[in-house]
Design a protein around this motif. Structure first.
Motif, PDB file in Angstrom:
ATOM      1  N   GLN A 159       0.840  -1.209   0.000  1.00 26.79           N
ATOM      2  CA  GLN A 159       0.000   0.000   0.000  1.00 26.79           C
ATOM      3  C   GLN A 159       0.871   1.255   0.000  1.00 26.79           C
ATOM      4  N   GLY A 160       1.948   1.184  -0.767  1.00 25.61           N
ATOM      5  CA  GLY A 160       2.828   2.343  -0.921  1.00 25.61           C
ATOM      6  C   GLY A 160       3.892   2.480   0.139  1.00 25.61           C
ATOM      7  N   VAL A 161       3.877   1.647   1.175  1.00 26.01           N
ATOM      8  CA  VAL A 161       4.875   1.719   2.248  1.00 26.01           C
ATOM      9  C   VAL A 161       6.101   0.907   1.843  1.00 26.01           C
ATOM     10  N   VAL A 162       7.237   1.568   1.683  1.00 20.39           N
ATOM     11  CA  VAL A 162       8.445   0.874   1.239  1.00 20.39           C
ATOM     12  C   VAL A 162       9.047   0.058   2.389  1.00 20.39           C
ATOM     13  N   LYS A 163       9.706  -1.027   2.029  1.00 19.72           N
ATOM     14  CA  LYS A 163      10.391  -1.915   2.990  1.00 19.72           C
ATOM     15  C   LYS A 163       9.463  -2.307   4.139  1.00 19.72           C
ATOM     16  N   ARG A 189       8.385  -3.762   9.810  1.00 22.45           N
ATOM     17  CA  ARG A 189       7.628  -4.513  10.828  1.00 22.45           C
ATOM     18  C   ARG A 189       8.563  -5.417  11.647  1.00 22.45           C
ATOM     19  N   ALA A 190       9.596  -5.938  10.986  1.00 23.60           N
ATOM     20  CA  ALA A 190      10.521  -6.827  11.684  1.00 23.60           C
ATOM     21  C   ALA A 190      11.368  -6.084  12.710  1.00 23.60           C
ATOM     22  N   VAL A 191      11.788  -4.865  12.389  1.00 18.67           N
ATOM     23  CA  VAL A 191      12.719  -4.152  13.274  1.00 18.67           C
ATOM     24  C   VAL A 191      12.024  -3.123  14.157  1.00 18.67           C
ATOM     25  N   ARG A 192      10.727  -2.929  13.983  1.00 20.63           N
ATOM     26  CA  ARG A 192      10.012  -1.927  14.784  1.00 20.63           C
ATOM     27  C   ARG A 192      10.238  -2.107  16.286  1.00 20.63           C
ATOM     28  N   ILE A 231      10.752   4.501  12.281  1.00 23.71           N
ATOM     29  CA  ILE A 231      10.167   3.670  11.237  1.00 23.71           C
ATOM     30  C   ILE A 231       9.384   4.507  10.237  1.00 23.71           C
ATOM     31  N   ASP A 232       8.642   5.490  10.729  1.00 17.20           N
ATOM     32  CA  ASP A 232       7.683   6.196   9.878  1.00 17.20           C
ATOM     33  C   ASP A 232       8.199   7.521   9.336  1.00 17.20           C
TER      34      ASP A 232
END
Length: 625
Positions: free
Chosen positions: A524-528, A533-536, A544-545
């Protein structure tokens, strides 16, 4: 970490000395030489592992096999233990280089597949009169070669080959022709006729005066759609964690690049788990008040505070780029108009550590660049084009086109009908038609059959990925990553004798990422997205954002505001006439439009300038080589 060079055939100590002296910056700590009637090997060493006894060249028990090596083997400890159990004897204390000769004894030409690391290896087997040149899987470490009367001359950098008296320097018009599209000279071409670069995962075998090339590794995509996403995220973090841990194996001080983005921040967060003292971190900032660049310093400081790092900042001025541009050019040996920020931050890093970990490779693994963001939306656009132009899309269908807008996708569709090579070509710099205008008739006559469009089309043949995003990732992993991204990291850090290690380039993580569907990488347009999600859980809130801001110098800002006179000076008719490679009136027309504030021309003007500066450095009256 070292610089290596050598040649087959009769010894020539003056030539060998000239070659190895030209790459002293890659290894200021030590020099090693081995030479006989068949082979001459030399290296400059940056002592990182086994500082006391790890000198090169290294040999096996009966001195029949000799190795020089640039890079690091991260699993050398495990390999060494296995080799000792199988009966091999080691004479160094814990050198990673010495495992190479024994791996070759046991596994022959398949030895490199046991290595987890970055490397350019030259191995001489006297019993077979065989020279092997081997480049690592990802192409982190460069290796160049030329053939002269059935003899091989090789070096970590082109300048090493230029120093050999048997090589006659001449510009390769076809390699340069492609530069004006890619911003780098694409492998296996170089800017010099007869000099080639070994490709990632490639091995050159010289035996009985004959040369053959073989691929000993290549990335293969095999998307797995039946995995639990939580398990995928856990596996990413697990692999990244171990890749970071083993890249901290070092006998000298080390640190990390830290831009405050997801990739470098994740590496620093994981490093803090395994360090018993504050990790040294380094960030690049600018004297100019550039809003889009100030965020790097802010977020890097937040990460540094979160993990208690020993944080350092290098604040650069626009004038410093002009002062050092000749050094940047000589670091590459070839024209290059890509990212060069590593050169300037490495100045600071070299004062504190010899080794720095980085986040390089994450964008190319998980999807971030414009080409990556375009791939899936354009594929959906092609599938839905009739509906788009008639009854319109549902909300769910519109979401499939994110983050691209309809005008952008429609323009790409009109020129490509969705053909990958055609739309990807549109996002490069000069196309073939434009180059046949901007380059002089004489230059074009020297490479009349050259076609960059054919080169790009060739990039898409034999791809293993099926998902449209993964196909672009696979294509660029084999081309842009080693030829441009890893090139600027290596050459510009080694210019200051700094070794860079990236956990994201660990082949285990790379091979796993190649199984992840593209829909999880950009969602949905969110890169990587799957990486984020893995490193959050290990990053401070907000990292992240934050909007992505690449680790690039604000060159185009400076060009418009401060460099206009400098640009006109470099591309003046007087200077261009020295080589006659460019269409001078057309270049002057571009300059007029650039001076009027036409920002889309910035990248083209910079590309032409870097060619001009390179030509003057290597072929002009005051050439450095």
């Amino acid at each position: 970490m070292c610089g290596i060079c050598g040649f087959t055939g009769a010894p020539n100590q003056l030539a060998l000395h000239a070659m190895v002296s030209s790459i002293i910056h890659r290894g200021p700590d030590d020099e090693g030489v081995f030479s006989n009637d068949q082979i001459s090997l030399a290296m400059r060493r940056l002592s990182v592992v086994d500082v006391e006894t790890g000198m090169q060249p290294v040999h096996n028990e009966d001195r029949a096999i000799w190795v020089i090596f640039n890079g690091e083997i991260y699993n050398y400890s495990e390999l060494r233990s296995d080799l000792v159990l199988s009966g091999h004897q080691f004479y160094t204390d814990h050198s990673d280089t010495e495992v190479i000769v024994h791996l070759y004894e046991d596994h022959g030409l398949d030895f490199a597949s046991r290595i987890n690391g970055m490397f350019a290896i030259a191995l001489w087997d006297s019993s077979k009169q065989r020279l092997l040149l081997v480049r690592d899987r990802m192409g982190v470490k460069p290796l160049y070669y030329t053939v002269n009367d059935s003899r091989v001359i090789f070096s970590s950098e082109i300048k090493g080959i230029l120093a050999h008296p048997n090589y006659v320097k001449e510009m390769d018009h076809e390699g340069i022709y492609h530069y004006f599209t890619f911003k780098h000279v694409p492998a296996p071409f170089t800017a010099f006729k007869g000099i080639k670069t070994l490709r990632p995962g490639e091995m050159l075998i010289w035996e009985d005066g004959r040369i053959s090339l073989k691929n000993w590794w290549q990335i293969r995509f095999d998307e797995q759609y039946n995995r639990n996403e939580g398990e995928v995220q856990n596996r990413i973090l697990e692999l990244l964690d171990d890749a970071t841990r083993i890249r901290m194996r070092c006998d000298v001080p080390f640190g990390a690049y830290l831009s405050g983005g997801v990739d470098s921040s994740s590496v620093v967060a994981l490093m803090s788990r395994y360090s018993d003292k504050p990790v040294k971190t380094f960030c690049l900032g600018y004297e100019d008040e550039l809003e889009n660049k100030a965020a790097d310093l802010y977020h890097a400081r937040r990460v540094a505070a979160q993990y208690g790092t020993d944080h350092h900042e290098y604040i650069m001025s626009s004038g410093e780029l002009l002062e050092d541009i000749d050094k940047v050019i000589s670091s590459f040996d070839q024209p290059f108009s890509g990212t060069i920020s590593t050169f300037f931050l490495s100045k600071l890093i070299s004062k504190h550590v010899k080794v720095a970990l980085s986040g390089d490779g994450a964008d190319e693994l998980f999807g971030s660049y414009l080409t990556h963001r375009t791939a899936q939306p354009l594929w959906h656009y092609v599938r839905l084009v009739e509906k788009i132009r008639t009854i319109g899309l549902t909300a769910d269908e519109q979401a499939l086109l994110a983050p691209c807008n309809l005008k952008y996708l429609d323009d790409l569709y009109e020129i490509s009908q969705g053909n990958e090579a055609l739309w990807r070509s549109k996002l490069y710099l000069f196309n073939d038609n434009e180059k046949r205008s901007i380059l002089s008739d004489d230059f074009i006559s020297q490479c009349a059959t050259a076609s960059t469009a054919n080169v790009i089309a060739g990039y898409f043949t034999g791809l293993t990925a099926h998902n449209p995003l993964n196909r672009i990732l696979e294509m660029e992993w084999k081309t842009q990553l080693p030829d441009q991204v890893l090139a600027f990291v290596d050459f510009l850090s080694m210019a200051h004798s700094v070794e860079v290690r990236s956990p994201f380039l660990d082949y285990r993580l790379v091979e796993f990422a190649a199984t992840i569907p593209g829909e999880l990488k950009i969602r949905q347009g969110v890169v990587k997205d799957v990486l984020k999600r893995a490193v959050r859980p290990i990053l401070p809130s907000g990292i992240i954002d934050r909007p992505k801001e690449g680790f690039v110098l604000p060159i185009f800002d400076w060009m418009q505001k401060k460099y206009r006179g400098y640009c006109s000076q470099i591309l003046s008719p007087e200077r261009l006439s020295a080589h006659g490679c460019l269409n001078i009136p057309l270049v002057q027309d571009l300059l007029v439009r650039f001076d009027s504030g036409e920002k889309p021309l910035n990248a083209r003007i910079w590309n032409l300038m870097m060619f001009q500066l390179w030509w003057e450095a290597y072929f002009g009256e005051d050439s450095i080589c």
